[in-house]
Design an enzyme around this catalytic site. Structure first.
Site, mmCIF file in Angstrom:
data_model
loop_
_atom_site.group_PDB
_atom_site.id
_atom_site.type_symbol
_atom_site.label_atom_id
_atom_site.label_comp_id
_atom_site.label_asym_id
_atom_site.label_seq_id
_atom_site.Cartn_x
_atom_site.Cartn_y
_atom_site.Cartn_z
ATOM 1 N N HIS A 192 0.602 -1.438 -0.389
ATOM 2 C CA HIS A 192 -0.141 -0.195 -0.093
ATOM 3 C C HIS A 192 0.906 1.137 -0.252
ATOM 4 C CE1 HIS A 192 -3.457 -1.961 1.157
ATOM 5 N NE2 HIS A 192 -3.901 -1.826 0.178
ATOM 6 N N GLU A 216 3.663 -5.276 -3.778
ATOM 7 C CA GLU A 216 2.667 -4.816 -4.736
ATOM 8 C C GLU A 216 2.809 -3.062 -4.313
ATOM 9 O OE1 GLU A 216 -2.152 -3.819 -5.109
ATOM 10 O OE2 GLU A 216 -1.248 -5.637 -5.190
ATOM 11 N N GLU A 242 -2.424 1.447 -9.611
ATOM 12 C CA GLU A 242 -3.702 1.851 -9.423
ATOM 13 C C GLU A 242 -3.743 3.001 -8.772
ATOM 14 O OE1 GLU A 242 -4.743 1.389 -4.167
ATOM 15 O OE2 GLU A 242 -3.132 -0.718 -5.435
ATOM 16 N N HIS A 292 -6.577 -3.402 -10.243
ATOM 17 C CA HIS A 292 -6.414 -3.030 -8.745
ATOM 18 C C HIS A 292 -8.532 -3.240 -9.155
ATOM 19 C CE1 HIS A 292 -7.770 -0.126 -5.919
ATOM 20 N NE2 HIS A 292 -7.132 -0.927 -5.693
#
Length: 387
Positions: A192, A216, A242, A292
């Protein structure tokens, strides 16, 4: 076939609002699009209200490229998340209309299928106590539903750094999840955008024994040099994208070769055709695509149109068997993961193959949804604290 108007319908939960847009035409065919905004739902609806008057009304619903270009450039401003999301919901609704009018699925209009199925990975499944025991049980539940892949952010409220105690706890969570899903299922490791490059690299090495399928968003998305630094030092695929909302903004990412998998959000990057164009460019750079997808069934259906037509499409994220599973009833024909192989299978239904049930949607009114990835207990996706 001309567009006579649009209508918006917000489906709310405590942590996210899903915005559905119906595009109406003078021949009585209606198409549907969807996106999910975090904290910007009213802004999106406000933009769509203006765009309807300035660009959408009277447009040829078949002329998708013309309409999206006018919406993007016709206001002489730089399109960001809100504008590109507004374009996306109208764009996918127009593809839906075109497919219905011609009696063919959207994937057929994009050049036809290259595969009969798209693998799914589960997210939103770890809305439980943040313990190895609870995560082990929850991960087993994912496998019991037929999934062959799942994703997890085990890092709590980590930001830039993660001390030794928190690191070892995150390792214990991933160890439990890997034990639950076995050696053959894919385990996607989500960061994130939490960490500095050095912390991301250190954590990747700590977790390498558990064979993550990808790493990610290891660093915040604004600094490409930081991402390059991570990619040069880790021995696993890197994924990101994303929070990039314009296909053109991927150019430097492609040039850097810093990632192996790009993750555009169909609902934020202008829709189906923009994502398919991006996938084609990614293919020329030998990169895979794994969108995403934290929306509902319409956004899943739209993402699958890209998946069935893109040779370099890896896998599709899916929330709706776990977080807010009850909202699946607002859409008829919602895509389902086949428990026999953990995949979405090709549908021949015209358009996107889904229909919004407006009455069912009204049972989930817009909420003051809030999702803070830096708050304790964010993984429970229950900001009101009643879980």
């Amino acid at each position: 076939m001309r567009i006579t108007g649009i209508s918006t319908h917000v489906v709310g939960t405590p942590w996210r609002n899903l915005t559905y847009v119906l595009v109406h035409t003078d021949e009585g065919i209606t198409g549907v699009g969807e996106t999910r905004m975090l904290g910007h739902t009213d802004a999106l609806i406000g933009y769509l209200r203006e765009a309807e008057q300035n660009h959408i009304l009277g447009s040829d619903s078949f002329a998708v490229e013309d309409l999206t270009r006018r919406m993007k450039y016709g206001d002489y401003g730089r399109a960001g998340e809100i504008v590109m999301s507004g374009i996306a919901v109208v764009e996918m609704a127009c593809w839906d209309i075109k497919g219905k009018a011609l009696g063919v699925p959207v994937w057929q209009l994009l050049g036809g299928k290259v595969t009969d199925k798209v693998k799914a990975y589960a997210n939103g499944w770890y809305t439980t106590e943040r313990t190895p025991e609870a995560y082990h049980k929850a991960a087993q539940g994912v496998m019991e539903r037929g999934y062959r892949a799942l994703k997890i952010d085990p890092f709590g409220t980590g930001h830039f750094e993660l001390d030794h105690e928190q690191t070892m706890y995150a390792v214990s969570l991933i160890e439990a999840v890997r034990d639950a899903i076995g050696p053959d299922s894919e385990l996607m490791l989500e960061m994130h955008g939490r960490f500095s490059p050095s912390t991301a690299v250190r954590l990747a090495k700590e977790l390498a024994p558990f064979k993550p399928a990808w790493l990610e968003e290891p660093v915040p998305p604004e600094n490409l040099k930081a991402l390059e630094k991570v990619a040069a030092k880790v021995d696993m695929p890197v994924a990101t994208g994303e929070r990039i909302h314009d296909r053109i903004e991927f150019r430097e990412l492609f040039e850097s070769q810093a990632v192996d998998i790009i993750q555009p959000d169909v609902g934020h990057i202008g829709g189906i055709w923009e994502t398919r164009k991006l996938a084609a460019t990614a293919e020329t750079h030998y990169m895979l695509v794994a969108p995403h997808n934290v929306g509902g069934p319409v956004l899943t259906a739209a993402s699958l149109q890209v998946g069935f037509t893109s040779p370099n499409f890896k896998i599709l994220e899916h929330f709706n068997d776990f977080a807010d599973a009850e909202i699946k009833k607002v859409v008829k024909g919602a895509p389902q993961v086949n428990p026999e192989d953990g995949c979405f299978h090709l549908s021949d239904a015209p358009g996107l193959g889904v229909e919004l049930d407006v009455d069912a949607a009204a049972e989930f009114p817009q909420q003051r949804a809030h999702f803070d990835l830096w708050a304790e207990g964010w993984e429970k996706r229950n900001p009101k604290g009643d879980q």
